[in-house]
Scaffold this motif. Structure first.
Motif: not given
Length: 354
Positions: A2, A4, A30, A115-116, A118-119, A122-123
């Motif tokens: 995903a 950002n 990202a 991915e983890e 980047c998540e 973002d969180a």
């Protein structure tokens, strides 16, 4: 992976060259701008220089651990609020707890997928943004409250000045017997136009609407035993004396039923209050008009505050505690709230038949 939606300036502190390269590559892909540091001291120095929007930091580093980095960061008033994500190969709960109590916002265990990472970043960014918006909202509320208090203060000063002007500009032709004072009357202030007033296409159309609403509302109010019905801007202010009307129906109930019955004539909000009120007999010699003018005071201010609260809260009728007390068991009640003047307001609802 995903992407950002908004690029953030990030600081990555990692002593392992290969892992730093992989993490930086994932975050850049990202859409973030990534600055890198190979140890804790240089990472802190870089953080103070660039003031990143978030920091990703390894735990086990020589010289200065990630725990020590986040602890020192939190003591810096300028950058201590920066979101912080810890990376470690240790998954022991005690280590996780140590990281979170040190001031970290999130904790990611190695090995992790790009991915983890980047998540997680973002969180923490979204969480910090939500906190900032909540803070700005609370500040905005404080400013609005201050402006409202200033408005109420100016309103009270205006009413006091108006009372003086009534005495100074009008000659009372009637003697003292023409003046009226009620120690315990019920006041009903009705908004004649309601929220749709701004939609009236022309000034002439608005004037005609006000004229029509005044006449219809007057008829309804007098039908329910109002002793006086006075224009009050675009509103009507009615006085229900406690000793008039039918003996079996209190002034409060007559006023409440009048407010419910106004309906189409006055689609806006209504305020209800009980208290002392005075009317002065005035005579306009130029036009030879005799009548009464209400004297501004605490009761008039309170009923206006009730009307204002009913309008802002979407209620049909708001009553003060003094007025609601005399209506127990005779009308239904809804919500309760505190007005801008600090008075208790009760939402009045008609009793359902049966």
């Amino acid at each position: 992976m995903a992407q950002n939606s908004a690029m953030a300036v990030l600081l990555l502190i990692e002593d392992d060259d290969a892992q730093r390269f992989v993490a930086a590559f994932a975050l850049k892909k990202a859409g973030h701008s990534v600055h890198e540091a190979a140890d804790g001291p240089s990472g802190l120095a870089l953080a103070r220089e660039i003031k990143p929007e978030a920091i990703v930091c390894d735990v086990m580093m020589p010289g200065m651990t990630g725990y020590e980095v986040v602890t020192e960061l939190r003591q810096d008033a300028e950058i201590g609020h920066t979101p912080f994500v810890l990376l470690t190969a240790m998954s022991d709960r005690k280590q996780v707890r140590k990281g979170m109590t040190s001031g970290a916002d999130d904790y990611l265990t190695k090995p992790y997928r790009p991915e983890e990472l980047c998540e997680a970043v973002d969180a923490v960014l979204e969480r910090r943004l939500s906190q900032q918006e909540a803070f700005l909202s609370s500040v905005s509320g404080v400013v609005e409250d201050a402006l409202l208090q200033q408005k109420e203060h100016l309103g009270r000063r205006y009413e006091q000045q108006l009372a003086k002007e009534v005495s100074a500009r009008w000659e009372r032709k009637a003697d003292a017997k023409g003046d009226l004072h009620y120690e315990n009357a019920v006041l009903l202030q009705a908004d004649l136009l309601g929220p749709g007033a701004n939609g009236t296409s022309s000034q002439e159309g608005l004037a005609e609407r006000v004229k029509r609403a005044h006449q219809q509302a007057r008829d309804t109010l007098y039908l329910f035993g109002a002793d006086h019905v006075l224009p009050y801007g675009a509103d009507l202010l009615s006085v229900f004396a406690g000793d008039s009307g039918t003996a079996t129906m209190s002034a409060e109930l007559r006023a409440a039923r009048a407010a419910f019955a106004l309906g189409k004539a006055a689609p806006g909000a209504c305020g209800l209050h009980r208290g002392p009120v005075s009317l002065v007999a005035v005579h306009d010699e130029l036009h030879d008009v005799q009548g009464h003018s209400i004297v501004p005071g605490p009761a008039v201010s309170s009923v206006g505050g009730m009307r204002d609260h009913a309008r802002s809260a979407g209620w049909r009728v708001a009553a003060s505690s003094a007025a609601a007390e005399g209506l127990q068991g005779q009308v239904a009640t809804g919500q309760r709230a505190t007005t801008a003047q600090g008075e208790q307001a009760v939402e009045l609802l008609p009793l359902e038949p049966g």
